[in-house]
Write a protein that holds these residues in place. Structure first.
Motif, mmCIF file in Angstrom:
data_model
loop_
_atom_site.group_PDB
_atom_site.id
_atom_site.type_symbol
_atom_site.label_atom_id
_atom_site.label_comp_id
_atom_site.label_asym_id
_atom_site.label_seq_id
_atom_site.Cartn_x
_atom_site.Cartn_y
_atom_site.Cartn_z
ATOM 1 N N ILE A 18 45.274 -27.626 -33.698
ATOM 2 C CA ILE A 18 43.957 -28.061 -33.238
ATOM 3 C C ILE A 18 43.033 -26.867 -32.992
ATOM 4 N N ASP A 19 43.599 -25.750 -32.538
ATOM 5 C CA ASP A 19 42.796 -24.544 -32.315
ATOM 6 C C ASP A 19 42.332 -23.949 -33.641
ATOM 7 N N CYS A 20 43.198 -23.977 -34.644
ATOM 8 C CA CYS A 20 42.821 -23.495 -35.984
ATOM 9 C C CYS A 20 41.696 -24.343 -36.556
ATOM 10 N N ILE A 21 41.842 -25.651 -36.438
ATOM 11 C CA ILE A 21 40.823 -26.558 -36.963
ATOM 12 C C ILE A 21 39.500 -26.336 -36.252
ATOM 13 N N GLU A 22 39.538 -26.268 -34.939
ATOM 14 C CA GLU A 22 38.309 -26.067 -34.167
ATOM 15 C C GLU A 22 37.575 -24.813 -34.610
ATOM 16 N N SER A 23 38.300 -23.737 -34.782
ATOM 17 C CA SER A 23 37.693 -22.481 -35.203
ATOM 18 C C SER A 23 37.151 -22.565 -36.628
ATOM 19 N N ALA A 24 37.909 -23.169 -37.512
ATOM 20 C CA ALA A 24 37.531 -23.221 -38.926
ATOM 21 C C ALA A 24 36.317 -24.108 -39.199
ATOM 22 N N VAL A 25 36.141 -25.166 -38.416
ATOM 23 C CA VAL A 25 35.065 -26.117 -38.719
ATOM 24 C C VAL A 25 33.852 -25.961 -37.804
ATOM 25 N N ALA A 26 33.858 -24.962 -36.959
ATOM 26 C CA ALA A 26 32.800 -24.799 -35.963
ATOM 27 C C ALA A 26 31.397 -24.797 -36.565
ATOM 28 N N ASN A 27 31.210 -24.241 -37.737
ATOM 29 C CA ASN A 27 29.879 -24.133 -38.331
ATOM 30 C C ASN A 27 29.649 -25.097 -39.483
ATOM 31 N N LEU A 28 30.495 -26.102 -39.601
ATOM 32 C CA LEU A 28 30.344 -27.088 -40.668
ATOM 33 C C LEU A 28 29.683 -28.342 -40.125
ATOM 34 N N ASN A 29 29.017 -29.088 -41.022
ATOM 35 C CA ASN A 29 28.439 -30.354 -40.567
ATOM 36 C C ASN A 29 29.556 -31.365 -40.354
ATOM 37 N N GLY A 30 29.237 -32.502 -39.819
ATOM 38 C CA GLY A 30 30.244 -33.494 -39.444
ATOM 39 C C GLY A 30 31.240 -33.855 -40.522
ATOM 40 N N PHE A 31 30.750 -34.323 -41.686
ATOM 41 C CA PHE A 31 31.657 -34.779 -42.728
ATOM 42 C C PHE A 31 32.431 -33.622 -43.346
ATOM 43 N N GLU A 32 31.756 -32.496 -43.597
ATOM 44 C CA GLU A 32 32.462 -31.326 -44.132
ATOM 45 C C GLU A 32 33.529 -30.856 -43.146
ATOM 46 N N GLY A 33 33.210 -30.865 -41.873
ATOM 47 C CA GLY A 33 34.179 -30.472 -40.853
ATOM 48 C C GLY A 33 35.384 -31.392 -40.824
ATOM 49 N N PHE A 34 35.121 -32.690 -40.950
ATOM 50 C CA PHE A 34 36.198 -33.676 -40.994
ATOM 51 C C PHE A 34 37.122 -33.408 -42.180
ATOM 52 N N LEU A 35 36.521 -33.216 -43.357
ATOM 53 C CA LEU A 35 37.321 -32.979 -44.564
ATOM 54 C C LEU A 35 38.119 -31.681 -44.459
ATOM 55 N N ALA A 36 37.467 -30.602 -44.050
ATOM 56 C CA ALA A 36 38.152 -29.307 -43.918
ATOM 57 C C ALA A 36 39.255 -29.378 -42.867
ATOM 58 N N GLY A 37 38.989 -30.073 -41.780
ATOM 59 C CA GLY A 37 39.996 -30.228 -40.729
ATOM 60 C C GLY A 37 41.237 -30.933 -41.229
ATOM 61 N N ASN A 38 41.047 -31.937 -42.055
ATOM 62 C CA ASN A 38 42.201 -32.646 -42.612
ATOM 63 C C ASN A 38 42.977 -31.788 -43.593
ATOM 64 N N VAL A 39 42.289 -30.982 -44.380
ATOM 65 C CA VAL A 39 42.988 -30.053 -45.272
ATOM 66 C C VAL A 39 43.906 -29.151 -44.443
ATOM 67 N N ILE A 40 43.350 -28.562 -43.392
ATOM 68 C CA ILE A 40 44.123 -27.664 -42.532
ATOM 69 C C ILE A 40 45.289 -28.408 -41.899
ATOM 70 N N LYS A 41 45.018 -29.593 -41.362
ATOM 71 C CA LYS A 41 46.059 -30.376 -40.687
ATOM 72 C C LYS A 41 47.248 -30.630 -41.611
ATOM 73 N N TYR A 42 46.979 -31.111 -42.817
ATOM 74 C CA TYR A 42 48.085 -31.466 -43.706
ATOM 75 C C TYR A 42 48.838 -30.253 -44.232
ATOM 76 N N VAL A 43 48.152 -29.167 -44.486
ATOM 77 C CA VAL A 43 48.843 -27.948 -44.913
ATOM 78 C C VAL A 43 49.662 -27.386 -43.750
ATOM 79 N N PHE A 44 49.099 -27.433 -42.562
ATOM 80 C CA PHE A 44 49.756 -26.891 -41.379
ATOM 81 C C PHE A 44 51.100 -27.570 -41.122
ATOM 82 N N ARG A 45 51.176 -28.867 -41.361
ATOM 83 C CA ARG A 45 52.378 -29.620 -40.963
ATOM 84 C C ARG A 45 53.328 -29.985 -42.089
ATOM 85 N N PHE A 46 53.002 -29.686 -43.339
ATOM 86 C CA PHE A 46 53.769 -30.242 -44.448
ATOM 87 C C PHE A 46 55.262 -29.936 -44.402
ATOM 88 N N LYS A 47 55.654 -28.764 -43.961
ATOM 89 C CA LYS A 47 57.084 -28.412 -43.922
ATOM 90 C C LYS A 47 57.833 -29.144 -42.817
#
Length: 84
Positions: A22-51
């Motif tokens: 959640i801290d990675c996502i917050e930092s990564a999407v801080a300057n993105l608009n709502g929908f772009e932030g949502f999409l980027a956050g999900n990319v990070i989430k799924y890569v972060f947990r896949f293993k």
């Protein structure tokens, strides 16, 4: 709410590590608009947990969200070029 439920919601095992997802996502999407932030956050989430969770399925989900993010970015760039 029980401690067990709180821990599985706030700190699930598939997001454990040196850094909280959640801290990675917050930092990564801080300057993105709502929908772009949502999409980027999900990319990070799924890569972060896949293993730790769903393996290839999570990577495919990350790929889907990344493709959608790229599509949105291309549309935004095209709109910017048309407005120049």
């Amino acid at each position: 709410m029980t401690t067990f439920t709180l821990n599985t919601v706030a700190h699930p095992k598939h997001y454990s590590g040196k850094v909280e997802c959640i801290d990675c996502i917050e930092s990564a999407v801080a300057n993105l608009n709502g929908f772009e932030g949502f999409l980027a956050g999900n990319v990070i989430k799924y890569v972060f947990r896949f293993k730790r969770k769903n393996g290839k399925e999570d990577l495919l989900k990350a790929e889907w969200y990344l493709s959608k993010l790229m599509e949105v970015q291309e549309d935004n760039e095209q709109e910017d070029n048309e407005n120049e």
